[in-house]
Design an enzyme around this catalytic site. Structure first.
Site, PDB file in Angstrom:
ATOM      1  N   SER A 201       0.832  -1.193   0.000  1.00  0.00           N
ATOM      2  CA  SER A 201       0.000   0.000   0.000  1.00  0.00           C
ATOM      3  C   SER A 201       0.873   1.252   0.000  1.00  0.00           C
ATOM      4  O   SER A 201       1.801   1.381   0.787  1.00  0.00           O
ATOM      5  CB  SER A 201      -0.903  -0.004   1.241  1.00  0.00           C
ATOM      6  OG  SER A 201      -1.708   1.151   1.267  1.00  0.00           O
ATOM      7  N   GLY A 202       0.547   2.159  -0.899  1.00  0.00           N
ATOM      8  CA  GLY A 202       1.309   3.403  -1.007  1.00  0.00           C
ATOM      9  C   GLY A 202       2.446   3.350  -1.990  1.00  0.00           C
ATOM     10  O   GLY A 202       3.186   4.335  -2.133  1.00  0.00           O
ATOM     11  N   THR A 206      -2.037   2.177  -8.169  1.00  0.00           N
ATOM     12  CA  THR A 206      -3.194   2.760  -8.858  1.00  0.00           C
ATOM     13  C   THR A 206      -2.760   3.739  -9.935  1.00  0.00           C
ATOM     14  O   THR A 206      -3.278   3.723 -11.058  1.00  0.00           O
ATOM     15  CB  THR A 206      -4.108   3.454  -7.841  1.00  0.00           C
ATOM     16  OG1 THR A 206      -4.552   2.480  -6.874  1.00  0.00           O
ATOM     17  CG2 THR A 206      -5.318   4.061  -8.521  1.00  0.00           C
ATOM     18  N   ASN A 247      -1.453   5.526   3.160  1.00  0.00           N
ATOM     19  CA  ASN A 247      -1.674   5.932   1.770  1.00  0.00           C
ATOM     20  C   ASN A 247      -2.915   6.821   1.725  1.00  0.00           C
ATOM     21  O   ASN A 247      -3.946   6.478   2.298  1.00  0.00           O
ATOM     22  CB  ASN A 247      -1.873   4.686   0.892  1.00  0.00           C
ATOM     23  CG  ASN A 247      -1.934   5.031  -0.578  1.00  0.00           C
ATOM     24  OD1 ASN A 247      -1.776   6.188  -0.953  1.00  0.00           O
ATOM     25  ND2 ASN A 247      -2.173   4.039  -1.402  1.00  0.00           N
ATOM     26  N   SER A 250      -5.621   4.736  -0.978  1.00  0.00           N
ATOM     27  CA  SER A 250      -5.393   3.295  -0.944  1.00  0.00           C
ATOM     28  C   SER A 250      -6.552   2.559  -1.598  1.00  0.00           C
ATOM     29  O   SER A 250      -7.721   2.840  -1.333  1.00  0.00           O
ATOM     30  CB  SER A 250      -5.244   2.833   0.508  1.00  0.00           C
ATOM     31  OG  SER A 250      -5.084   1.432   0.571  1.00  0.00           O
ATOM     32  N   SER A 251      -6.224   1.592  -2.467  1.00  0.00           N
ATOM     33  CA  SER A 251      -7.252   0.769  -3.110  1.00  0.00           C
ATOM     34  C   SER A 251      -7.761  -0.241  -2.099  1.00  0.00           C
ATOM     35  O   SER A 251      -7.035  -1.144  -1.697  1.00  0.00           O
ATOM     36  CB  SER A 251      -6.676   0.037  -4.330  1.00  0.00           C
ATOM     37  OG  SER A 251      -6.219   0.947  -5.283  1.00  0.00           O
ATOM     38  N   GLY A 462      -1.959  -4.247  -1.914  1.00  0.00           N
ATOM     39  CA  GLY A 462      -0.661  -4.858  -1.642  1.00  0.00           C
ATOM     40  C   GLY A 462      -0.617  -5.564  -0.298  1.00  0.00           C
ATOM     41  O   GLY A 462      -1.564  -5.546   0.505  1.00  0.00           O
ATOM     42  N   GLU A 464      -0.015  -6.332   3.444  1.00  0.00           N
ATOM     43  CA  GLU A 464      -0.179  -5.451   4.597  1.00  0.00           C
ATOM     44  C   GLU A 464       0.276  -6.148   5.871  1.00  0.00           C
ATOM     45  O   GLU A 464      -0.022  -7.331   6.088  1.00  0.00           O
ATOM     46  CB  GLU A 464      -1.639  -4.999   4.757  1.00  0.00           C
ATOM     47  CG  GLU A 464      -2.108  -4.081   3.644  1.00  0.00           C
ATOM     48  CD  GLU A 464      -3.477  -3.499   3.892  1.00  0.00           C
ATOM     49  OE1 GLU A 464      -3.861  -2.566   3.162  1.00  0.00           O
ATOM     50  OE2 GLU A 464      -4.159  -3.978   4.828  1.00  0.00           O
TER      51      GLU A 464
END
Length: 1066
Positions: A201-202, A206, A247, A250-251, A462, A464
């Site tokens: 994440s981050g 995306t 993030n 974040s998705s 991603g 985590e």
């Protein structure tokens, strides 16, 4: 699609503070995979890195106390120790065996890690950091693209770069290059492609996916559908992304966009598949950007006034305008053909979810049973969903159950009612997201022509790891394990298996495999997912009993470790992660009961009815998987099983494509530019398997092609005819003809295997040859068309000539026939009159004799006509000139009359001013004459008294002698003013008369009369002003003198007359 549900409705409806409601951590906990310890272990892992001995002035890497690697210079070596100098000047003494060799300076910042002479962890880290410091965020690692998030805008995108990668004028690593390679391979091999973008994440997944879509839309655009595909991003991000601790965007869901192409390579449609969590940006955007009419309709409040949103105390993102983003989302909905009515329905459901969080309950008895509080929140929810307050209360505070064929109504406690309310809110939002994706897919599939060719872009959450990891991280990390195995299969397992099966000389490379971890999750009946579903079926099961069951059955598994209480740990490919089982069972059960579904079906609003219909249709189709053991939800699939099914569907799609991998790296946890944390980057490189990819790709053959395809594609390049030979012989002949070195390829049983870059050289030669062939064919075709064109012109010319000649001959024949008929008629009429015939003959003979004279006269006549025409033209020109001169003369006359009028006006004005001045002078003279008369009379009286012998002595001395002098001076001043007036009047009159003569042409002078006249007027005005002021001053002086002369002599006379009378009487 089923969703991964979260701990509370706050997490399901967009609490920006965390990715999961229970996650309160601020720093991720990371563990390094095994095998990264001592230098000897590193040497074992990096088989292609030779042993190193420190030498003076050589560059080496040394590990600092904080575990970072630093580039140093060797000063001296003695025994086992080396003295090193750091870049900042500090000197260290370290063991020589702990040092790692550094690459020569010429290799600093290479764009492909495979080019490094020393392939080690510090070399890879230093090379990425060197490029990152220069804003070169993309680096190749064999077949994998490594993208380091810059956390700022970099000048690497736009139409200029798209054209450069399209035309192959740039070959540096880039997302554009990956997308271009996928598009070319799809056309060339006629095989579907996929671009798998992964990272934690981050890391920028995306944004990377959007960049790849922009490139494909630019190359495959032309029908307008590509713009609609790009406009799906704002919608999906608004409804599916959230701000987390790590993030800002974040998705919280997985997204697979499958872009379909026509046979000509143009985009003809697309389809989107989603899976995972649902949340969050849209709530804040709606609160900030809804227009007044919509706010009134939905009874909107501020974001910090909703219970679901104010739990995080985070209502904005730095640099993001939620109101503007809301307008962007609505524009995107218009572009993808979501109607205005449907948009209003969508925002109505979003508002209903927010208001559901504000619905409260009141306890009605001693058993803690509740009913809803009829307040603004409850009334608004009922109005937005299209139901009554009674139905809403029944759905949230009561539950229908069927026991022994009897229907029982059970009242809910406060905690049960809150869980039911939150489950309804989560279900509404999840169904709304799925409905939006369906509408987008319908829009993108309009007019789509199925060709079987597609490029899929996968953007998924991603790996985590927090201090406290719950059910959400459990599912996310399981998905990443499955994706990592797909990565391993294509880049490690299948690579080496194919080498062995095809019989080429290959030394097997060892790599870390995560199959044991996947077995821990998926094994039946004693896998994590199976045990979770089994425990979820027991009504009395708790999170603690679930944890104990895991420890009881899985303690012997090498990837599992039990911990105290409700915790357990899993050794993932990316490192060990500890999970807290609190809330696992409830989240896996999916608390939406049949009562809530039936409640949605009764609502008058269209969307809730559609959501309920879909839920009911799914419950009517049971699947062979574990279910909940309850009367209301016996047909329901658990959340974990739904997630697993979606993940397997995703993997089946990816397995049928040729993958292209992009690994996104987050350089720091602060999300700031120009900060590079080596430990964080190294951990991600190990998690993604990038280091092993470089090693296996550099020692392997990443490009392969069957003998038949190779011969068919490049056979025409051979100088000799090989049509009768088998594909293998043709392939070998091609390799020999182009002098490809034996160590750069290997010939297998069915395929040819090439080192990196070799097939590119053949492709360049093929393209150049095809260009020459196509050019020659084009020239031949043009030459043939030119010959046909010339032949057509000749045919047309001859045909037109023949048609015109035939027409002319026919007309001539018809004319001869008419003439012969007329002549015959005339002859028949004159047959009895011989004299007339003789006259006709004489006339014809005279006509023949005078033919020449007629020709001469005709020439004279033509000449005369020409001269007449010329004379007429000259006359016309003179008339035009005369007319122009007359017009100009008329203009001059008009101007002269205007000028005369102006001069007369000025003369009248001057005369008036002169008369005014003259009157002023005459008044002054008269006043002066009046002043002189009394003075003369006084003097005569004095003289008479003196003649009578009376002595006046001092009385005559009372009149100042200066009075006479002042009066004489005043008279002289007035005389000078009069003379000046006469002179100036004469001068101005003479100058004006002269200018009038110059203007009228009576006098010659090299000056502009108009300008001089203006200047004369200015001089006259200035003189007049000055002259008037001097006259006024003179009058003032005269008045003063007059008043003074009247007072002084009279007083003297009175005193003198008094003394005279006194003397007489005495």
């Amino acid at each position: 699609m089923a969703s991964v549900e979260v701990d509370s409705a706050a997490a399901a409806t967009g609490a920006r503070a965390t990715a999961a409601a229970a996650a309160a951590a601020t720093t991720p906990r990371r563990q390094s995979p095994a095998g990264a310890g001592s230098p000897s272990q590193r040497d074992a892992r990096w088989g292609d890195t030779s042993s190193y001995g420190a030498r003076k002035k050589h560059r080496v890497f040394c590990q600092l106390p904080n575990s970072d690697w630093a580039l140093c210079t060797v000063i001296t070596t003695s025994g086992d120790d080396s003295v090193l100098k750091l870049p900042e000047g500090k000197v260290l003494r370290l063991k020589t065996e702990s040092l790692e060799a550094a690459n020569p300076e010429i290799l600093d910042g290479v764009d492909d890690l495979m080019q490094l002479s020393y392939l080690s962890e510090p070399s890879v880290l230093y090379n990425l950091q060197y490029r990152y410091s220069q804003d070169l965020i993309y680096t190749k690692a064999g077949p994998v693209l490594v993208a380091v998030n810059p956390f700022k805008k970099v000048p690497l995108y736009g139409n200029e770069y798209i054209d450069a990668y399209r035309n192959k004028t740039k070959d540096s690593p880039h997302v554009y290059a990956i997308a271009d390679s996928a598009l070319r391979e799809m056309k060339r091999d006629e095989v579907n492609q996929s671009i798998i973008i992964s990272g934690e994440s981050g890391a920028g997944k995306t944004e990377t996916a959007k960049i790849a879509m922009q490139y494909l839309a630019s190359l495959g655009g032309g029908g307008g559908i590509e713009y609609e595909i790009l406009q799906t991003n704002p919608i999906l991000e608004a409804f599916g992304n959230a701000k987390t601790l790590r993030n800002d965007n974040s998705s919280r869901f997985g997204k697979l966009i499958e872009i379909h192409f026509s046979t000509t390579g143009r985009i003809c449609g697309a389809m989107i598949q989603t899976f995972g969590e649902r949340s969050y940006h849209i709530f804040y955007q709606l609160c900030a950007g809804a227009p007044a009419s919509l706010r009134d309709k939905l009874n909107m409040k501020k974001a910090d006034e909703y219970k679901y949103l104010k739990q995080s105390c985070c209502y904005s993102i730095a640099g993001v305008d939620d109101a503007q983003m809301f307008r962007t989302v609505t524009e995107a909905m218009n572009i993808v053909h979501i109607s205005k009515e449907d948009q209003d329905n969508v925002f109505t459901m979003v508002s209903a979810v927010l208001w559901l969080g504000d619905v409260s309950f009141t306890v009605i008895d001693n058993e803690n049973h509740v009913e809803i509080v009829v307040d603004e929140a409850a009334e608004t929810v009922a109005r937005l969903l299209g139901c009554s307050i009674e139905d809403l209360n029944l759905a949230l505070s009561k539950r229908h159950m069927k026991v022994n064929n009897e229907n029982i109504v059970q009242k809910l406690t406060l905690s049960q009612a809150i869980d039911t309310r939150d489950a309804l809110a989560k279900s509404l939002y999840a169904s709304l997201f799925e409905w939006l994706v369906e509408q987008i897919n319908k829009s993108l599939s309009v007019g789509k022509r199925r060709t079987g060719r597609s490029i899929s872009i996968l953007d998924i959450y991603g790996f985590e790891s927090f201090d406290r990891n719950s059910f959400e991280q459990f599912c996310i990390n399981y998905a990443n394990e499955r994706l990592q195995q797909h990565f391993n299969r294509h880049l490690f397992k299948l690579e080496q298996e194919e080498y062995v099966e095809d019989g080429i000389d290959w030394a097997k490379v060892e790599f870390e495999d995560n199959q044991n971890c996947l077995n821990l999750f998926e094994k039946k009946p004693l896998g994590l997912l199976s045990l979770l579903d089994e425990e979820s079926t027991f009504p009395n099961a708790t999170d603690l009993t679930f944890a104990n069951k895991l420890k009881q059955h899985l303690n012997n598994n090498s990837c599992f470790r039990g911990e105290r209480g409700k915790a357990f740990a899993v050794r993932h490919y990316a490192g060990e992660v500890a999970y807290d089982t609190s809330g696992f069972l409830e989240k896996n059960r999916d608390l939406l009961h049949m009562d809530s579904i039936q409640f949605l079906a009764k609502c008058k609003s269209s969307l809730p009815q559609m959501f309920a219909s879909k839920m009911l249709s799914q419950s009517d189709n049971p699947l062979p998987v574990p279910y909940r053991n309850s009367a209301a939800d016996s047909q329901k699939l658990s959340v974990a099983m739904k997630f697993k099914g979606q993940l397997f569907q995703l993997m089946q799609r990816l397995e049928s494509t040729t993958p292209h991998f992009i690994r996104c790296i987050k350089p720091n946890n602060l999300q700031l530019p120009a900060i590079y944390e080596q430990g964080l980057v190294l951990q991600q490189l190990k998690c993604c398997g990038v280091l092993e990819v470089v090693r296996i790709s550099r020692s392997g053959y990443p490009t392969r092609m069957t003998h038949q395809k190779f011969a068919r594609r490049y056979g025409f390049l051979l100088l000799e005819d090989v049509a009768s030979q088998d594909p293998l012989s043709v392939s070998v002949a091609i390799l020999h003809q182009f002098n490809i070195l034996p160590e750069m390829y290997q010939v297998g049983y069915t395929k040819l295997f090439f080192r990196t870059g070799q097939i590119g050289k053949l492709e360049d030669t093929r393209n150049r040859t095809l260009h020459v062939i196509r050019g020659e064919n084009a020239r031949k075709m043009y030459s043939s068309l030119a010959r046909k064109h010339r032949a057509a012109i000749i045919l047309q010319r001859n045909l037109k000539c023949w048609l015109a000649r035939r027409y002319f001959v026919n007309i001539r024949k018809a004319s001869v026939v008419i003439q012969s008929g007329i002549r015959g008629c005339l002859v028949r009429r004159c047959a009895g009159n011989v004299d007339l015939l003789n006259v006709l003959r004489e006339f014809e003979s005279k006509k023949e004799a005078e033919g020449d004279q007629i020709l001469i006269k005709a020439s004279f006549l033509a000449e005369l006509q020409r001269r007449i025409l010329k004379a007429e033209a000259t006359v016309r020109e003179k008339d035009e000139e005369n007319e122009m001169l007359q017009q100009r003369l008329q203009q001059y006359e008009n101007r002269w009359s205007e000028y005369e009028q102006k001069m007369k006006a000025m003369e009248e004005m001057w005369q008036k001013q002169m008369r005014s001045l003259q009157s002023s002078l005459s008044v002054a003279k008269k006043s002066l004459a009046l002043d002189e008369t009394p003075r003369m009379s006084d003097s005569s009286v004095d003289q008479s008294w003196e003649s009578n012998g009376v002595h006046i002595g001092s009385a005559s001395q009372l009149v100042p002698r200066t009075v006479g002098r002042e009066m004489n001076a005043s008279i002289s001043v007035i005389s000078r003013l009069a003379e000046e007036f006469e002179q100036r009047s004469q001068v101005f009159a003479d100058d004006a008369k002269f200018l009038v003569e110059v203007k009228s042409g009576q006098a010659d002078a090299s000056l502009n009369p108009d300008m001089e006249l203006r200047r004369l007027k200015q001089n006259f005005d200035s003189w007049k002003k000055d002259f008037g002021s001097r006259i006024r001053e003179t009058k003032v002086i005269l008045n003063k003198l007059g008043s003074g002369n009247e007072s002084s002599p009279n007083s003297v006379k009175r005193k003198w007359w008094g003394r005279l009378n006194t003397s007489k009487f005495s």
